[in-house]
Design a protein around this motif. Structure first.
Motif, PDB file in Angstrom:
ATOM      1  N   ARG A  17       0.206  -1.323  -0.173  1.00  0.00           N
ATOM      2  CA  ARG A  17       0.223  -0.233  -0.182  1.00  0.00           C
ATOM      3  C   ARG A  17       1.047   1.031  -0.418  1.00  0.00           C
ATOM      4  N   GLN A  18       2.179   1.375   0.943  1.00  0.00           N
ATOM      5  CA  GLN A  18       2.979   2.104   0.674  1.00  0.00           C
ATOM      6  C   GLN A  18       3.119   2.698  -0.690  1.00  0.00           C
ATOM      7  N   LEU A  19       4.268   1.577  -1.034  1.00  0.00           N
ATOM      8  CA  LEU A  19       4.228   1.333  -2.669  1.00  0.00           C
ATOM      9  C   LEU A  19       3.447   2.395  -3.642  1.00  0.00           C
ATOM     10  N   GLU A  20       2.043   1.688  -3.440  1.00  0.00           N
ATOM     11  CA  GLU A  20       1.315   2.449  -4.586  1.00  0.00           C
ATOM     12  C   GLU A  20       0.816   3.871  -3.859  1.00  0.00           C
ATOM     13  N   ARG A  21       0.851   4.315  -2.566  1.00  0.00           N
ATOM     14  CA  ARG A  21       0.441   5.668  -2.604  1.00  0.00           C
ATOM     15  C   ARG A  21       1.666   6.953  -2.679  1.00  0.00           C
ATOM     16  N   THR A  22       2.621   6.346  -2.307  1.00  0.00           N
ATOM     17  CA  THR A  22       4.138   7.180  -2.729  1.00  0.00           C
ATOM     18  C   THR A  22       4.099   7.180  -4.040  1.00  0.00           C
ATOM     19  N   PRO A  23       4.065   7.952  -4.962  1.00  0.00           N
ATOM     20  CA  PRO A  23       5.037   8.083  -5.723  1.00  0.00           C
ATOM     21  C   PRO A  23       6.611   8.136  -5.620  1.00  0.00           C
ATOM     22  N   GLY A  24       7.464   7.544  -6.782  1.00  0.00           N
ATOM     23  CA  GLY A  24       8.671   6.870  -7.051  1.00  0.00           C
ATOM     24  C   GLY A  24       9.557   7.145  -5.518  1.00  0.00           C
ATOM     25  N   LEU A  25       8.680   5.668  -4.498  1.00  0.00           N
ATOM     26  CA  LEU A  25       9.218   5.527  -3.442  1.00  0.00           C
ATOM     27  C   LEU A  25       9.976   4.674  -3.849  1.00  0.00           C
ATOM     28  N   ARG A  26       9.315   3.371  -4.777  1.00  0.00           N
ATOM     29  CA  ARG A  26      10.022   1.747  -5.565  1.00  0.00           C
ATOM     30  C   ARG A  26      11.538   2.801  -6.061  1.00  0.00           C
ATOM     31  N   ASP A  27      11.588   3.735  -6.504  1.00  0.00           N
ATOM     32  CA  ASP A  27      12.599   4.198  -7.462  1.00  0.00           C
ATOM     33  C   ASP A  27      13.555   5.068  -6.261  1.00  0.00           C
ATOM     34  N   ARG A  28      12.998   5.255  -5.187  1.00  0.00           N
ATOM     35  CA  ARG A  28      14.044   5.817  -4.138  1.00  0.00           C
ATOM     36  C   ARG A  28      14.197   4.897  -3.544  1.00  0.00           C
ATOM     37  N   LEU A  29      14.217   3.926  -2.895  1.00  0.00           N
ATOM     38  CA  LEU A  29      14.130   2.423  -2.124  1.00  0.00           C
ATOM     39  C   LEU A  29      14.833   1.235  -3.048  1.00  0.00           C
ATOM     40  N   PHE A  30      15.670   1.191  -4.330  1.00  0.00           N
ATOM     41  CA  PHE A  30      15.717  -0.211  -5.056  1.00  0.00           C
ATOM     42  C   PHE A  30      15.940   0.020  -6.410  1.00  0.00           C
ATOM     43  N   VAL A  31      17.649  -0.653  -6.518  1.00  0.00           N
ATOM     44  CA  VAL A  31      17.811  -0.260  -7.651  1.00  0.00           C
ATOM     45  C   VAL A  31      17.013  -1.238  -8.677  1.00  0.00           C
ATOM     46  N   PRO A  32      17.682  -0.239 -10.532  1.00  0.00           N
ATOM     47  CA  PRO A  32      16.760  -0.712 -10.685  1.00  0.00           C
ATOM     48  C   PRO A  32      16.627  -2.484 -11.338  1.00  0.00           C
ATOM     49  N   ALA A  33      17.501  -3.089 -10.418  1.00  0.00           N
ATOM     50  CA  ALA A  33      17.762  -4.656 -11.009  1.00  0.00           C
ATOM     51  C   ALA A  33      16.469  -4.989 -10.144  1.00  0.00           C
ATOM     52  N   GLU A  34      16.101  -4.482  -9.167  1.00  0.00           N
ATOM     53  CA  GLU A  34      14.890  -4.753  -7.928  1.00  0.00           C
ATOM     54  C   GLU A  34      13.850  -4.177  -7.563  1.00  0.00           C
ATOM     55  N   ARG A  35      13.767  -2.971  -8.858  1.00  0.00           N
ATOM     56  CA  ARG A  35      12.041  -2.481  -8.873  1.00  0.00           C
ATOM     57  C   ARG A  35      11.347  -3.496  -9.394  1.00  0.00           C
ATOM     58  N   ASP A  36      10.982  -4.532 -10.125  1.00  0.00           N
ATOM     59  CA  ASP A  36      10.080  -5.074 -10.576  1.00  0.00           C
ATOM     60  C   ASP A  36      10.584  -5.800 -10.547  1.00  0.00           C
ATOM     61  N   LEU A  37      10.659  -6.670  -9.483  1.00  0.00           N
ATOM     62  CA  LEU A  37      10.120  -8.270  -8.369  1.00  0.00           C
ATOM     63  C   LEU A  37       8.678  -7.801  -7.962  1.00  0.00           C
ATOM     64  N   ASN A  38       8.540  -8.823  -7.199  1.00  0.00           N
ATOM     65  CA  ASN A  38       6.749  -8.962  -7.277  1.00  0.00           C
ATOM     66  C   ASN A  38       6.690  -8.217  -5.663  1.00  0.00           C
ATOM     67  N   THR A  39       5.987  -7.616  -4.751  1.00  0.00           N
ATOM     68  CA  THR A  39       5.521  -7.323  -3.358  1.00  0.00           C
ATOM     69  C   THR A  39       6.377  -7.723  -2.649  1.00  0.00           C
ATOM     70  N   ARG A  40       6.222  -9.304  -2.543  1.00  0.00           N
ATOM     71  CA  ARG A  40       6.364  -9.940  -1.306  1.00  0.00           C
ATOM     72  C   ARG A  40       8.207  -9.565  -1.266  1.00  0.00           C
ATOM     73  N   SER A  41       8.399  -9.891  -2.297  1.00  0.00           N
ATOM     74  CA  SER A  41       9.828 -10.004  -2.780  1.00  0.00           C
ATOM     75  C   SER A  41      11.087  -8.422  -2.222  1.00  0.00           C
ATOM     76  N   LEU A  42      10.013  -7.466  -2.905  1.00  0.00           N
ATOM     77  CA  LEU A  42      10.288  -5.806  -2.477  1.00  0.00           C
ATOM     78  C   LEU A  42      10.536  -6.078  -0.225  1.00  0.00           C
ATOM     79  N   ALA A  43       9.475  -7.043  -0.568  1.00  0.00           N
ATOM     80  CA  ALA A  43       9.086  -6.169   1.113  1.00  0.00           C
ATOM     81  C   ALA A  43      10.347  -6.573   1.521  1.00  0.00           C
ATOM     82  N   ALA A  44      10.693  -7.985   1.612  1.00  0.00           N
ATOM     83  CA  ALA A  44      12.110  -8.718   2.219  1.00  0.00           C
ATOM     84  C   ALA A  44      13.020  -8.297   1.412  1.00  0.00           C
TER      85      ALA A  44
END
Length: 115
Positions: A17-44
Motif C-alpha cells: 500500500r505504501q508503494l502504491e500511495r507514494t509515487p517514487g518510493l520504489r525508485d528511491r528504495l530500490f536499484v533498477p534490478a530490484e524494482r520489477d520484483l513482486n511486492t513480497r520480494s520487495l518487502a523482503a
C-alpha cells in the motif's frame, strides 16, 4: 569477529500500500534490478536493507540506492557502495551474511556483518 547483527520484519500488505500511495518510493528504495520484483520480494529486500542499516547504526545520510540485494549461486547477497560502503569499512565489515523469508503476510531478514 561479528561486527553486528540486524533483524527487520515488514508487513507485506502494508508495504505494498505504501508503494502504491507514494509515487517514487520504489525508485528511491530500490536499484533498477530490484524494482520489477513482486511486492513480497520487495518487502523482503527492504527488510534486508533495514537490517543492514541497523548493523551500521542507522547512519545519517544513508542512500538506499547504495545497498541492494543480489543473487549468486548460494542465494541472496548484500551488495554495498558509496555511503553504505564507507560506514561498513569504518566499522570493519569484511563480509555480509543474509537470510530472508516471507510467509503469512510477513517478510523478514536477518543480517550478520563479519569483520
Amino acid at each position: 569477529m561479528i561486527v553486528g547483527i540486524g533483524v527487520d520484519v515488514v508487513d507485506i500488505e502494508r508495504f505494498g500500500r505504501q508503494l502504491e500511495r507514494t509515487p517514487g518510493l520504489r525508485d528511491r528504495l530500490f536499484v533498477p534490478a530490484e524494482r520489477d520484483l513482486n511486492t513480497r520480494s520487495l518487502a523482503a529486500r527492504f527488510a534486508a536493507k533495514e537490517a543492514v542499516a541497523k548493523v551500521l547504526g542507522a547512519p545519517a545520510g544513508m542512500n538506499w540506492q547504495d545497498c541492494w540485494i543480489g543473487l549468486d549461486q548460494h542465494g541472496p547477497t548484500i551488495q554495498v557502495k558509496d555511503t553504505v560502503l564507507a560506514v561498513a569499512d569504518a566499522k570493519g565489515v569484511k563480509r555480509w551474511h543474509l537470510s530472508m523469508s516471507h510467509d503469512g503476510g510477513i517478510a523478514t531478514a536477518t543480517v550478520l556483518a563479519e569483520g
